[in-house]
Design a protein around this motif. Structure first.
Motif, PDB file in Angstrom:
ATOM      1  N   ASN A   1      -2.371   1.021   5.511  1.00 19.29           N
ATOM      2  CA  ASN A   1      -0.925   0.911   5.730  1.00 19.29           C
ATOM      3  C   ASN A   1      -0.281  -0.049   4.730  1.00 19.29           C
ATOM      4  O   ASN A   1       0.840   0.180   4.257  1.00 19.29           O
ATOM      5  CB  ASN A   1      -0.644   0.437   7.151  1.00 19.29           C
ATOM      6  N   LEU A   2      -0.989  -1.122   4.421  1.00 18.54           N
ATOM      7  CA  LEU A   2      -0.456  -2.082   3.442  1.00 18.54           C
ATOM      8  C   LEU A   2      -0.278  -1.406   2.083  1.00 18.54           C
ATOM      9  O   LEU A   2       0.773  -1.553   1.437  1.00 18.54           O
ATOM     10  CB  LEU A   2      -1.405  -3.276   3.326  1.00 18.54           C
TER      11      LEU A   2
ATOM     12  N   ASN B   1       2.661   1.120  -2.474  1.00 13.15           N
ATOM     13  CA  ASN B   1       2.775   2.252  -3.395  1.00 13.15           C
ATOM     14  C   ASN B   1       4.122   2.954  -3.291  1.00 13.15           C
ATOM     15  O   ASN B   1       4.559   3.603  -4.254  1.00 13.15           O
ATOM     16  CB  ASN B   1       1.635   3.240  -3.147  1.00 13.15           C
ATOM     17  N   GLN B   2       4.789   2.835  -2.145  1.00 14.80           N
ATOM     18  CA  GLN B   2       6.143   3.372  -2.028  1.00 14.80           C
ATOM     19  C   GLN B   2       7.056   2.730  -3.071  1.00 14.80           C
ATOM     20  O   GLN B   2       7.958   3.386  -3.601  1.00 14.80           O
ATOM     21  CB  GLN B   2       6.695   3.102  -0.625  1.00 14.80           C
ATOM     22  N   ARG B   3       6.834   1.463  -3.370  1.00 15.74           N
ATOM     23  CA  ARG B   3       7.649   0.747  -4.360  1.00 15.74           C
ATOM     24  C   ARG B   3       7.112   0.941  -5.780  1.00 15.74           C
ATOM     25  O   ARG B   3       7.884   1.128  -6.726  1.00 15.74           O
ATOM     26  CB  ARG B   3       7.682  -0.750  -4.037  1.00 15.74           C
TER      27      ARG B   3
ATOM     28  N   GLN C   1       0.122   3.410  -8.996  1.00 15.23           N
ATOM     29  CA  GLN C   1      -0.473   3.539  -7.670  1.00 15.23           C
ATOM     30  C   GLN C   1      -1.726   2.661  -7.614  1.00 15.23           C
ATOM     31  O   GLN C   1      -2.529   2.644  -8.550  1.00 15.23           O
ATOM     32  CB  GLN C   1      -0.881   4.989  -7.385  1.00 15.23           C
ATOM     33  N   VAL C   2      -1.859   1.930  -6.514  1.00 16.64           N
ATOM     34  CA  VAL C   2      -3.049   1.105  -6.301  1.00 16.64           C
ATOM     35  C   VAL C   2      -3.839   1.723  -5.153  1.00 16.64           C
ATOM     36  O   VAL C   2      -3.272   2.070  -4.111  1.00 16.64           O
ATOM     37  CB  VAL C   2      -2.673  -0.350  -5.953  1.00 16.64           C
ATOM     38  N   SER C   3      -5.129   1.844  -5.340  1.00 13.16           N
ATOM     39  CA  SER C   3      -5.988   2.389  -4.285  1.00 13.16           C
ATOM     40  C   SER C   3      -7.083   1.387  -3.949  1.00 13.16           C
ATOM     41  O   SER C   3      -7.363   0.462  -4.723  1.00 13.16           O
ATOM     42  CB  SER C   3      -6.615   3.717  -4.730  1.00 13.16           C
TER      43      SER C   3
ATOM     44  N   LEU D   1      -6.398   0.226 -10.184  1.00  9.64           N
ATOM     45  CA  LEU D   1      -5.088   0.544 -10.764  1.00  9.64           C
ATOM     46  C   LEU D   1      -5.352   1.093 -12.159  1.00  9.64           C
ATOM     47  O   LEU D   1      -5.735   0.352 -13.070  1.00  9.64           O
ATOM     48  CB  LEU D   1      -4.189  -0.687 -10.844  1.00  9.64           C
ATOM     49  N   GLY D   2      -5.152   2.407 -12.314  1.00  7.23           N
ATOM     50  CA  GLY D   2      -5.468   3.023 -13.598  1.00  7.23           C
ATOM     51  C   GLY D   2      -6.959   2.909 -13.872  1.00  7.23           C
ATOM     52  O   GLY D   2      -7.791   3.328 -13.067  1.00  7.23           O
TER      53      GLY D   2
END
Length: 271
Positions: free
Chosen positions: A139-140, A145-147, A154-156, A176-177
């Motif tokens: 959720n965090l 990632n919405q921002r 995108q961070v995973s 990230l990348g």
């Protein structure tokens, strides 16, 4: 007794009166001419100091009371100065204020009670997001990632495990990348500190805002004005750049004005 009637009575000459003693006239004292009194020094009349004409009494012009709309406009202008908003959002800001507080008048009344808490809370609800103390990592990352998606990022996170359940310590691999980082973390702040390191070269940063509760709040910014934010006017941002109000009694780290907890050791701070 023979009468001598034929003889006339001869008058005996009266004795000469005694000579009066010669009285010499008293000598009159010689009168000296009166000495002249020294000439009196002429006394100049006292010169009165020139008095300045009284300055005209300044008229007190009453300051016109600001309307609720003017106050809301000033708050938005401050957010723009802080680097937390852009000028083009002013009308949207007014509408959001009215929707959240019921009216601009109600917002003004709330502002008088605690301006920092009211404005900071509104900024979180408008531009940021909250994360509970006991948080789900998925959720965090969704909120983050919405921002970040607006900037093509995108961070995973993968391989999340619990390292010490009693202390709430977890581990995950963040990507990230092409960049990957294995991170141990206890709370949301530590996760966003690592994300900020990963996006630093993009000129972006997630800043933490005070919530006056156990929750955390963050928003993504591009060019925050740290000098102004450090003064704690209207919005309370928790960062090393705004830690200018003393030291934490537990760990000695710098703290900021109106912080509830220390960002280094998370210990509660006195109000």
């Amino acid at each position: 007794m023979p009468f001598k009637f034929w003889k006339k009575d001869e008058k005996k000459p009266e004795p000469a009166p005694p000579a009066k003693p010669e009285v010499k006239p008293e000598a009159k004292p010689e009168l000296k001419p009166a000495s002249k009194a020294p000439a009196a020094t002429p006394v100049k009349p006292a010169v009165k100091p020139a008095t300045k004409p009284a300055a005209p009494t300044a008229k007190v012009v009453p300051v016109p009371k600001r309307t609720p709309e003017e106050i809301v406009t000033e708050v938005h202008r401050a957010l723009v100065e802080f680097g937390l908003a852009v000028e083009a959002t002013r009308e949207v800001f007014k509408k959001r204020i009215a929707a959240k507080f019921g009216s601009l008048e109600d917002f003004e009344r709330k502002m008088k009670e605690n301006p920092q808490s009211i404005v900071t809370g509104f900024v979180v609800s408008w531009l940021g997001f909250t994360v509970p103390e006991k948080f789900d990592l998925g959720n965090l990352l969704y909120e983050a990632n919405q921002r970040l998606s607006s900037f093509g990022m995108q961070v995973s996170a993968t391989d999340e495990i619990s390292v010490d359940e009693a202390q709430g310590l977890r581990e995950a691999t963040f990507t990230l990348g092409n960049e990957k980082v294995v991170l141990h973390f206890h709370n949301p702040r530590e996760v966003f500190n690592e994300i900020n390191t990963m996006i630093r070269d993009r000129g972006l940063r997630f800043i933490e805002l005070e919530t006056w509760s156990e929750d955390y709040a963050f928003m993504l910014v591009k060019s925050p004005n740290w000098d102004v934010l450090a003064r704690g006017e209207l919005v309370i941002v928790k960062a090393e750049e705004t830690a200018t109000d003393g030291e934490c009694p537990e760990c000695g780290s710098a703290i900021g004005e109106r912080w509830v907890t220390c960002i280094a050791c998370n210990s509660p701070l006195e109000a």
